[in-house]
Design an enzyme around this catalytic site. Structure first.
Site, PDB file in Angstrom:
ATOM      1  N   LYS A  30       0.833  -1.214   0.000  1.00 25.93           N
ATOM      2  CA  LYS A  30       0.000   0.000   0.000  1.00 25.93           C
ATOM      3  C   LYS A  30       0.865   1.261   0.000  1.00 25.93           C
ATOM      4  CE  LYS A  30      -1.704   1.602   4.038  1.00 25.93           C
ATOM      5  NZ  LYS A  30      -1.407   2.995   4.381  1.00 25.93           N
ATOM      6  N   ASN A  31       1.824   1.314   0.918  1.00 21.54           N
ATOM      7  CA  ASN A  31       2.582   2.560   1.066  1.00 21.54           C
ATOM      8  C   ASN A  31       3.476   2.847  -0.135  1.00 21.54           C
ATOM      9  OD1 ASN A  31       1.318   3.010   3.453  1.00 21.54           O
ATOM     10  ND2 ASN A  31       3.036   2.418   4.765  1.00 21.54           N
ATOM     11  N   CYS A 124      -4.461   7.874   9.561  1.00 22.11           N
ATOM     12  CA  CYS A 124      -4.815   7.195  10.806  1.00 22.11           C
ATOM     13  C   CYS A 124      -4.604   8.132  11.989  1.00 22.11           C
ATOM     14  CB  CYS A 124      -3.917   5.977  10.999  1.00 22.11           C
ATOM     15  SG  CYS A 124      -4.702   4.442  10.583  1.00 22.11           S
ATOM     16  N   ARG A 129       1.313  13.801  13.964  1.00 19.97           N
ATOM     17  CA  ARG A 129       1.807  13.678  12.601  1.00 19.97           C
ATOM     18  C   ARG A 129       2.068  15.019  11.913  1.00 19.97           C
ATOM     19  NH1 ARG A 129      -0.918   8.380   9.931  1.00 19.97           N
ATOM     20  NH2 ARG A 129       1.166   8.152   9.101  1.00 19.97           N
ATOM     21  N   ASP A 315       4.160  -0.260  12.173  1.00 20.90           N
ATOM     22  CA  ASP A 315       2.900  -0.764  11.623  1.00 20.90           C
ATOM     23  C   ASP A 315       2.597  -2.204  12.058  1.00 20.90           C
ATOM     24  OD1 ASP A 315       2.437   1.618  10.393  1.00 20.90           O
ATOM     25  OD2 ASP A 315       3.017   0.975   8.383  1.00 20.90           O
ATOM     26  N   ARG A 407      -8.714   0.035   4.339  1.00 22.44           N
ATOM     27  CA  ARG A 407      -7.733   1.003   3.838  1.00 22.44           C
ATOM     28  C   ARG A 407      -6.438   0.303   3.459  1.00 22.44           C
ATOM     29  NH1 ARG A 407      -5.765   4.707   7.938  1.00 22.44           N
ATOM     30  NH2 ARG A 407      -4.339   5.002   6.213  1.00 22.44           N
TER      31      ARG A 407
HETATM   32  C1  UD1 Z   1       4.619   6.360   6.801  1.00 14.94           C
HETATM   33  C2  UD1 Z   1       3.657   5.234   6.512  1.00 14.94           C
HETATM   34  C3  UD1 Z   1       3.061   4.666   7.801  1.00 14.94           C
HETATM   35  C4  UD1 Z   1       4.182   4.278   8.755  1.00 14.94           C
HETATM   36  C5  UD1 Z   1       5.152   5.425   8.954  1.00 14.94           C
HETATM   37  C6  UD1 Z   1       6.370   5.048   9.786  1.00 14.94           C
HETATM   38  C7  UD1 Z   1       2.777   5.913   4.351  1.00 14.94           C
HETATM   39  C8  UD1 Z   1       1.604   6.359   3.567  1.00 14.94           C
HETATM   40  N1  UD1 Z   1       2.602   5.743   5.661  1.00 14.94           N
HETATM   41  O1  UD1 Z   1       3.870   7.395   7.406  1.00 14.94           O
HETATM   42  O2  UD1 Z   1       2.303   3.517   7.456  1.00 14.94           O
HETATM   43  O3  UD1 Z   1       3.614   3.948  10.000  1.00 14.94           O
HETATM   44  O4  UD1 Z   1       5.639   5.886   7.681  1.00 14.94           O
HETATM   45  O5  UD1 Z   1       7.031   3.958   9.236  1.00 14.94           O
HETATM   46  O6  UD1 Z   1       3.835   5.657   3.796  1.00 14.94           O
HETATM   47  N2  UD1 Z   1       7.414  13.563  11.669  1.00 14.94           N
HETATM   48  C9  UD1 Z   1       7.748  14.854  12.037  1.00 14.94           C
HETATM   49  N3  UD1 Z   1       7.723  15.820  11.060  1.00 14.94           N
HETATM   50  C10 UD1 Z   1       7.399  15.554   9.764  1.00 14.94           C
HETATM   51  C11 UD1 Z   1       7.064  14.231   9.407  1.00 14.94           C
HETATM   52  C12 UD1 Z   1       7.092  13.245  10.390  1.00 14.94           C
HETATM   53  O7  UD1 Z   1       8.047  15.138  13.185  1.00 14.94           O
HETATM   54  O8  UD1 Z   1       7.388  16.471   8.945  1.00 14.94           O
HETATM   55  C13 UD1 Z   1       7.412  12.496  12.714  1.00 14.94           C
HETATM   56  C14 UD1 Z   1       6.016  11.882  12.882  1.00 14.94           C
HETATM   57  O9  UD1 Z   1       5.225  12.631  13.777  1.00 14.94           O
HETATM   58  C15 UD1 Z   1       6.346  10.522  13.420  1.00 14.94           C
HETATM   59  C16 UD1 Z   1       7.668  10.187  12.727  1.00 14.94           C
HETATM   60  O10 UD1 Z   1       8.192  11.408  12.248  1.00 14.94           O
HETATM   61  O11 UD1 Z   1       6.546  10.584  14.798  1.00 14.94           O
HETATM   62  C17 UD1 Z   1       7.539   9.214  11.578  1.00 14.94           C
HETATM   63  O12 UD1 Z   1       6.594   9.706  10.659  1.00 14.94           O
HETATM   64  P1  UD1 Z   1       6.754   9.451   9.102  1.00 14.94           P
HETATM   65  O13 UD1 Z   1       7.907   8.541   8.863  1.00 14.94           O
HETATM   66  O14 UD1 Z   1       6.734  10.749   8.401  1.00 14.94           O
HETATM   67  O15 UD1 Z   1       5.420   8.674   8.781  1.00 14.94           O
HETATM   68  P2  UD1 Z   1       4.479   8.856   7.525  1.00 14.94           P
HETATM   69  O16 UD1 Z   1       5.295   9.149   6.327  1.00 14.94           O
HETATM   70  O17 UD1 Z   1       3.350   9.739   7.865  1.00 14.94           O
END
Ligand code: UD1
Length: 452
Positions: A30-31, A124, A129, A315, A407
Site C-alpha cells: 500500500k505505502n 490514521c 503527525r 505498523d 484502507r
Molecule cells: C509512513 C507510513 C506509515 C508508517 C510510517 C512510519 C505511508 C503512507 N505511511 O507514514 O504507514 O507507520 O511511515 O514507518 O507511507 N514527523 C515529524 N515531522 C514531519 C514528518 C514526520 O516530526 O514532517 C514524525 C512523525 O510525527 C512521526 C515520525 O516522524 O513521529 C515518523 O513519521 P513518518 O515517517 O513521516 O510517517 P508517515 O510518512 O506519515
C-alpha cells in the site's frame, strides 16, 4: 456521510481458536503504491504500475489524481496513468481528508508545475503527525510556502524558475518527508543530498521507479540519498513491491495460532526484524527465494521496540502486541514512532489480556487464553490486531470499524478463509447516522471501546 455510517455497521464475525494452514499470496505494498501514484505526476508520459493493491486508500489517491486531470485506467491490479493533461495543481479538501499520503503529491506538483496547493493531511489517528520536515525541506529547495486556512500553498520563488538542489538534513527520518523531497529534488536544478533520510523499502521502490523514468538518484536505502536533478522524466513500467506489513501480519497470525503457513511473494530482507523476533519467540522460519514459511514450535515472550527501518516496524506493533498477550512470560512493547498508537491495549485487556500501559510502553503478562468479544477498531493496524485476537480467542468476536481495515489489507478475510479461518463479513442492514452509531456504541450489544 450516509455511506460512511453504513460501512461502520459492517463487521467481521470471527469464530475463535482458529488454525491457519496453506499458502497465502501477499499483495502489493500500500505505502509504495500510494507514493508511486503520486510520483506519476512528474511525467507527461504513460506510467504502467503493476501489482497495485485494491484498497480504499488507493481508490482515494486515484480520485485525487483524476480530479487533477490525470487519465487513469485500470484492469484488476494493473494501472495505466497518464498525467499529461493536468489542469489544476490544487488538491480539494473533500478528497484529501483522511489520506495522509495525498500530501506527498506536493513535492511532485511543485517541482513539475512550480506551484501546489494541498490541504493539511489526515490519515490514521495515531499521533499529531506534523509535516514540518516536508515544509522545511521544500523551503530549502527554494519554495515559498504559506499555510492559510488549513491549506499548504507552495510556489517556486521566482516565476517559471526551478527548485534548486541543496543539502537537507532531516531532524527525524520521516518516510513521507523523504519521499516528498526526493520527488521535488528529482526535477530540481543541480544536486540535492538528503541526510538522515528514511530507509524504508517503499522509498527504495520509489527511487527505483524514478530512476526507470530517467531520474538520477543514488544510494536510496542509505542514510544519505543523493539526487541529481534532471530536466524531465519519462514513462515506465513498474511493479509494486510486496507488502511487508501484510506479510508480517500473516506471519504473526500464524505464530499466534501455532499454525504453519507459507507467505509469498515477499522480499525476505524487508521482513528481517520481524522474522528475527518470531524466531526469538520460538518459531522456525524457513526462507526460500521469495517465500517464507513459519513453523511455530513454542511462543515465548519477547520485547519489541519499534524503530525506523531496518528496525521493527511501527505498523506491526499492534499485531505483535496481540501475539504477546498469550505468550509464555512477560514482554515489553515500546512504541517510539507515534505517540498515540496504543489504542488496541485496552481492547485486548477487555478480551482478557493482562497488559499495563505506561505512556508508550506496554507491559504484557502472557495469559493462557483470551475471550471473544465485539469490538470497534479505530485505526488500520489495530484492526488487524483485533482480528488476530479474535482468531486466538475462545468464542466468537465481531470486529467493527472495517473502514480502517479496508484502507490497508486487500481481501483480508478472503485470504484468512483460504487459510482455514472461519470468518464472515456481516452487513447490518440498518443504516446508522453518525450520531446513532455513537449512541449505539454505548449499548450492551457491542463493547465499543473506540480507539482514539
Ligand atoms: C509512513 C507510513 C506509515 C508508517 C510510517 C512510519 C505511508 C503512507 N505511511 O507514514 O504507514 O507507520 O511511515 O514507518 O507511507 N514527523 C515529524 N515531522 C514531519 C514528518 C514526520 O516530526 O514532517 C514524525 C512523525 O510525527 C512521526 C515520525 O516522524 O513521529 C515518523 O513519521 P513518518 O515517517 O513521516 O510517517 P508517515 O510518512 O506519515
Amino acid at each position: 456521510m450516509k455511506n460512511k455510517s453504513y460501512l461502520k455497521s459492517e463487521n467481521l464475525k470471527i469464530f475463535g481458536q482458529g488454525k491457519l494452514n496453506g499458502i497465502v499470496e501477499i499483495s502489493g505494498a500500500k505505502n509504495s503504491a500510494l507514493v508511486l501514484l503520486a510520483a506519476s505526476l512528474l511525467t507527461n508520459e504513460r506510467i504502467i504500475l503493476e501489482n497495485v493493491p485494491r484498497l480504499t486508500d488507493i481508490e482515494k489517491m486515484c480520485n485525487i489524481l483524476q480530479n487533477l486531470g490525470v487519465n487513469l485506467k485500470n484492469k484488476n491490479n494493473k494501472f495505466e496513468i497518464d498525467s499529461k493533461n493536468i489542469a489544476i495543481k490544487e488538491l480539494p479538501y473533500e478528497l484529501v481528508n483522511g489520506l495522509r499520503a495525498s500530501f506527498f503529491c506536493i513535492g511532485a506538483l511543485l517541482s513539475k508545475f512550480g506551484e501546489a496547493k494541498v490541504p493539511l493531511p489526515g490519515g490514521c489517528n495515531i499521533g499529531s503527525r506534523p509535516i514540518d520536515e516536508h515544509i522545511n525541506g521544500l523551503k530549502a529547495l527554494g519554495a515559498k510556502i504559506n499555510i492559510e486556512d488549513g491549506i499548504v500553498k507552495a510556489k517556486i520563488k521566482r516565476n517559471k524558475d526551478k527548485l534548486r538542489g541543496t543539502h537537507i538534513k532531516l531532524k527525524c527520518p520521516s518516510v513521507g518527508a523523504t519521499e516528498t523531497l526526493i520527488m521535488a529534488a528529482s526535477l530540481a536544478e543541480g544536486r540535492t543530498t538528503i541526510e538522515n533520510a528514511a530507509r524504508e523499502p517503499e522509498i527504495q521502490d520509489l527511487c527505483q521507479m524514478l530512476n526507470k523514468m530517467g531520474a538520477k538518484i543514488y544510494d536510496s536505502g542509505k542514510e544519505k540519498i543523493i539526487i541529481d536533478g534532471v530536466n524531465k522524466l519519462g514513462g515506465c513500467i513498474h511493479k509494486v513491491i510486496p507488502d511487508r506489513i501484510e506479510a508480517g501480519t500473516f506471519l504473526i497470525a500464524a505464530a499466534a495460532t501455532s499454525s504453519s503457513i507459507t507467505i509469498s511473494p515477499v522480499i525476505p530482507s524487508h521482513l528481517e526484524s520481524v522474522t528475527n523476533k518470531l524466531q526469538e519467540s520460538g518459531s522456525k522460519i524457513i526462507v526460500k527465494g521469495n517465500s517464507i514459511t513459519i513453523n511455530p514450535k513454542k511462543l515465548n515472550a519477547v520485547n519489541i521496540k519499534t524503530a525506523p527501518f531496518p528496525g521493527f516496524p511501527t505498523d506491526l506493533q499492534a499485531p505483535f502486541t496481540a501475539l504477546m498477550t498469550i505468550a509464555n512470560g512477560e514482554s515489553i512493547i515500546t512504541e517510539t514512532i507515534f505517540e498515540n498508537r496504543m489504542n488496541h491495549i485496552h481492547l485486548l485487556n477487555k478480551m482478557g489480556a493482562n497488559i499495563k500501559l505506561n505512556k508508550n510502553e506496554a507491559y504484557i503478562k502472557g495469559v493462557k487464553k483470551i475471550k471473544g468479544m465485539d469490538l470497534v477498531a479505530s485505526d488500520l493496524r489495530s484492526s488487524a490486531a483485533l482480528i488476530i485476537a479474535g482468531i486466538i480467542a475462545r468464542g466468537s468476536s465481531k470486529i467493527y470499524g472495517l473502514e480502517h481495515l479496508d484502507r490497508g489489507y486487500e481481501n483480508f478475510e478472503s485470504k484468512l478463509k483460504l487459510l482455514g479461518i472461519k470468518v464472515t463479513r456481516e452487513f447490518n442492514k440498518k443504516v446508522f447516522t453518525e450520531r446513532e452509531y455513537k449512541i449505539d456504541q454505548d449499548t450492551e450489544e457491542i463493547q465499543k471501546c473506540k480507539a482514539a
